[in-house]
Design an enzyme around this catalytic site. Structure first.
Site, PDB file in Angstrom:
ATOM      1  N   GLY A  50      17.683   5.981  32.194  1.00 27.97           N
ATOM      2  CA  GLY A  50      18.983   5.367  32.498  1.00 27.97           C
ATOM      3  C   GLY A  50      19.910   5.465  31.302  1.00 27.97           C
ATOM      4  O   GLY A  50      19.484   5.261  30.172  1.00 27.97           O
ATOM      5  N   ARG A 109      16.058  11.122  35.284  1.00 31.28           N
ATOM      6  CA  ARG A 109      14.657  10.703  35.262  1.00 31.28           C
ATOM      7  C   ARG A 109      13.909  11.891  35.851  1.00 31.28           C
ATOM      8  O   ARG A 109      13.872  12.051  37.066  1.00 31.28           O
ATOM      9  CB  ARG A 109      14.457   9.446  36.109  1.00 31.28           C
ATOM     10  CG  ARG A 109      15.315   8.254  35.673  1.00 31.28           C
ATOM     11  CD  ARG A 109      14.917   6.997  36.416  1.00 31.28           C
ATOM     12  NE  ARG A 109      15.905   5.938  36.256  1.00 31.28           N
ATOM     13  CZ  ARG A 109      15.948   5.084  35.220  1.00 31.28           C
ATOM     14  NH1 ARG A 109      15.064   5.199  34.256  1.00 31.28           N
ATOM     15  NH2 ARG A 109      16.868   4.138  35.152  1.00 31.28           N
ATOM     16  N   GLY A 111      14.415   5.228  26.920  1.00 35.49           N
ATOM     17  CA  GLY A 111      13.584   4.026  26.990  1.00 35.49           C
ATOM     18  C   GLY A 111      12.107   4.357  27.082  1.00 35.49           C
ATOM     19  O   GLY A 111      11.678   5.443  26.670  1.00 35.49           O
ATOM     20  N   ASP A 112      11.327   3.470  27.671  1.00 36.90           N
ATOM     21  CA  ASP A 112       9.867   3.656  27.633  1.00 36.90           C
ATOM     22  C   ASP A 112       9.402   4.907  28.391  1.00 36.90           C
ATOM     23  O   ASP A 112       8.532   5.633  27.923  1.00 36.90           O
ATOM     24  CB  ASP A 112       9.113   2.396  28.065  1.00 36.90           C
ATOM     25  CG  ASP A 112       9.411   1.960  29.481  1.00 36.90           C
ATOM     26  OD1 ASP A 112      10.392   2.461  30.070  1.00 36.90           O
ATOM     27  OD2 ASP A 112       8.659   1.127  30.007  1.00 36.90           O
ATOM     28  N   THR A 115      18.320   1.916  25.902  1.00 34.80           N
ATOM     29  CA  THR A 115      18.167   1.321  27.241  1.00 34.80           C
ATOM     30  C   THR A 115      18.863  -0.034  27.230  1.00 34.80           C
ATOM     31  O   THR A 115      18.801  -0.751  26.224  1.00 34.80           O
ATOM     32  CB  THR A 115      16.687   1.144  27.639  1.00 34.80           C
ATOM     33  OG1 THR A 115      16.621   0.239  28.752  1.00 34.80           O
ATOM     34  CG2 THR A 115      15.823   0.578  26.535  1.00 34.80           C
ATOM     35  N   ASP A 154      17.882  -2.504  28.811  1.00 35.77           N
ATOM     36  CA  ASP A 154      16.886  -3.550  29.090  1.00 35.77           C
ATOM     37  C   ASP A 154      16.323  -4.257  27.855  1.00 35.77           C
ATOM     38  O   ASP A 154      15.764  -5.345  27.967  1.00 35.77           O
ATOM     39  CB  ASP A 154      15.700  -2.964  29.869  1.00 35.77           C
ATOM     40  CG  ASP A 154      16.091  -2.531  31.269  1.00 35.77           C
ATOM     41  OD1 ASP A 154      17.199  -2.877  31.712  1.00 35.77           O
ATOM     42  OD2 ASP A 154      15.282  -1.832  31.921  1.00 35.77           O
ATOM     43  N   ASP A 162      13.671  -3.583  26.302  1.00 33.24           N
ATOM     44  CA  ASP A 162      12.249  -3.859  26.554  1.00 33.24           C
ATOM     45  C   ASP A 162      11.302  -2.957  25.767  1.00 33.24           C
ATOM     46  O   ASP A 162      10.278  -2.535  26.277  1.00 33.24           O
ATOM     47  CB  ASP A 162      11.958  -3.754  28.060  1.00 33.24           C
ATOM     48  CG  ASP A 162      12.296  -2.383  28.623  1.00 33.24           C
ATOM     49  OD1 ASP A 162      12.962  -1.602  27.922  1.00 33.24           O
ATOM     50  OD2 ASP A 162      11.903  -2.098  29.757  1.00 33.24           O
ATOM     51  N   GLY A 164      16.981  -5.284  35.035  1.00 31.30           N
ATOM     52  CA  GLY A 164      15.752  -5.556  34.308  1.00 31.30           C
ATOM     53  C   GLY A 164      14.592  -5.521  35.281  1.00 31.30           C
ATOM     54  O   GLY A 164      14.229  -6.538  35.848  1.00 31.30           O
ATOM     55  N   ARG A 165      14.085  -4.302  35.502  1.00 33.57           N
ATOM     56  CA  ARG A 165      12.984  -4.111  36.456  1.00 33.57           C
ATOM     57  C   ARG A 165      11.726  -4.832  36.015  1.00 33.57           C
ATOM     58  O   ARG A 165      11.053  -5.476  36.787  1.00 33.57           O
ATOM     59  CB  ARG A 165      12.668  -2.621  36.541  1.00 33.57           C
ATOM     60  CG  ARG A 165      13.167  -1.963  37.756  1.00 33.57           C
ATOM     61  CD  ARG A 165      12.663  -0.567  37.819  1.00 33.57           C
ATOM     62  NE  ARG A 165      12.879   0.164  36.583  1.00 33.57           N
ATOM     63  CZ  ARG A 165      13.301   1.398  36.512  1.00 33.57           C
ATOM     64  NH1 ARG A 165      13.563   2.055  37.606  1.00 33.57           N
ATOM     65  NH2 ARG A 165      13.461   2.011  35.365  1.00 33.57           N
ATOM     66  N   GLY A 171      25.917 -20.578  30.064  1.00 35.02           N
ATOM     67  CA  GLY A 171      25.646 -21.979  30.396  1.00 35.02           C
ATOM     68  C   GLY A 171      25.008 -22.114  31.767  1.00 35.02           C
ATOM     69  O   GLY A 171      25.237 -23.094  32.480  1.00 35.02           O
ATOM     70  N   LYS A 227      28.149 -32.264  38.529  1.00 38.51           N
ATOM     71  CA  LYS A 227      28.455 -30.899  38.097  1.00 38.51           C
ATOM     72  C   LYS A 227      28.752 -30.077  39.336  1.00 38.51           C
ATOM     73  O   LYS A 227      27.876 -29.927  40.201  1.00 38.51           O
ATOM     74  CB  LYS A 227      27.213 -30.339  37.397  1.00 38.51           C
ATOM     75  CG  LYS A 227      27.515 -29.644  36.126  1.00 38.51           C
ATOM     76  CD  LYS A 227      26.241 -29.159  35.510  1.00 38.51           C
ATOM     77  CE  LYS A 227      26.579 -28.329  34.291  1.00 38.51           C
ATOM     78  NZ  LYS A 227      25.436 -27.571  33.858  1.00 38.51           N
TER      79      LYS A 227
END
Ligand code: F6P
Length: 323
Positions: free
Chosen positions: A12, A73, A103-104, A127, A129, A131, A172-173, A187, A214
């Site tokens: 990605g 990919r 990424g990984d 990435t 993510d 991660d 975030g798979r 918040g 709230k």
């Protein structure tokens, strides 16, 4: 002696990849090393599809999202034939070192490539993510979380006006790091991530105890959470607490685009610059990262195997601060 470096972006895309490419090209040229860029990640490596990267090839890209080298990919690279073809192309093109931004999945590919060619291969963590182990922040993460909070702030306005609950799904798979930080920064009243197990009963109980004064409530859900994502969480709330007025917002690929933040551009430049220095000094099968402002090298095998752990204190912090 390194005379030619190959570079590619894979998996990605993420904002800051261009800043990293620029840093690699300009650092290499400074050391009289030529650079070629393979297009569409490992696909370009298999098809021998590359462009020569000169100083001007990377002009005016530091501020741009996406990747000028394009990315993919590659399924073909997951098979031996693809890896062998890629290694053969690198040999035929006299490439002395490879720099892989991704990424990984991309680093798992790099490990396979390293089994078939003995040149230095170094990775830059790219990435949204965040991660990977071996860096505090991956290239793209800071920009992505800023995009997310901009969106949540806007959703909060309408949620307040209508006294609504919004379930916001972020990317975030396998990792909840985008969700965690953006929940704190916006918040949010709730956080659901794959790293923290939860059950419907206690979730419902918690929601029933939300402070009634709230008017709006935000629940940030990582796409890979055990609940099955934003729509599933909303369904669960409607079923168990029908009096709640719930809406869902899936932020999706907006999180992957946009101009990289200042921090992103700086980190990506530091990482790209150090990746060239790494291959020049014989590092291989390692990812360049930054931990506590220090440049560190982590073996691919470690970077991909262990996801960053969530800081449990931050989960409690979300509850206390949003109560
Ligand atoms: O790995 C980055 C990421 O954006 C993940 O957060 C997400 O699950 C995935 O890529 C989506 O990938 P694609 O764009 O290929 O659908």
């Amino acid at each position: 002696m390194i005379k030619k470096i190959g570079i590619l972006t894979s998996g990605g895309d993420s904002p800051g990849m261009n800043a990293c490419i620029r840093a690699v090209v300009r650092t290499a040229l400074y050391h009289n090393i030529n650079v070629i860029g393979f297009l569409k990640g490992y696909e370009g490596l298999i098809d021998n599809d590359f462009i020569e990267l000169k100083r001007e090839s990377v002009s005016g890209i530091i501020q741009k999202g996406g990747t000028i080298l394009k990315t993919a990919r590659s399924e073909r690279f997951m098979k031996d034939d693809g890896v062998l073809k890629a290694a053969e192309n690198l040999k035929n093109n006299n490439v002395d070192a490879m720099i892989i931004i991704g990424g990984d999945g991309s680093f798992k590919g790099a490990i396979e490539l390293g089994k078939h060619i003995s040149i230095p291969i170094v990775g830059c963590a790219g990435t949204i993510d965040n991660d990977l182990v071996g860096t505090d922040f991956t290239i793209g993460y800071d920009t992505a979380i800023n995009t997310v909070i901009e969106a949540i702030d806007k959703i909060r306005d309408t949620a307040e006006s209508h006294d609504r609950i919004f379930v916001i799904e972020v990317m975030g798979r396998d990792a909840g790091l985008i969700a965690l930080r953006t929940a704190i920064a916006s918040g949010a009243e709730g956080l659901l991530v794959p790293e923290i197990k939860h059950d419907t009963e206690s979730l419902v109980e918690k929601m029933k105890n939300w402070r009634s004064t709230k008017s709006s409530k935000i629940i940030v859900v990582a796409e890979g959470d055990q609940s099955g994502g934003g729509f599933k969480v909303a369904e669960m709330i409607k079923k168990n607490i029908p009096e709640f007025d719930v809406r869902v917002s899936i932020l999706g690929h907006i999180q992957r685009g946009g101009n990289p933040s200042c921090m992103e551009r700086v980190n990506a430049s530091i990482v790209g610059y150090n990746a060239v220095k790494a291959v020049m000094t014989g590092h291989t099968n390692e990812m360049v990262g930054i931990i506590n402002k220090q440049v560190v090298y982590t073996p691919f095998t470690k970077a991909v195997k262990h996801h960053q752990k969530l800081n449990k204190d931050l989960e409690e912090l979300i509850e206390i601060l949003s109560s």
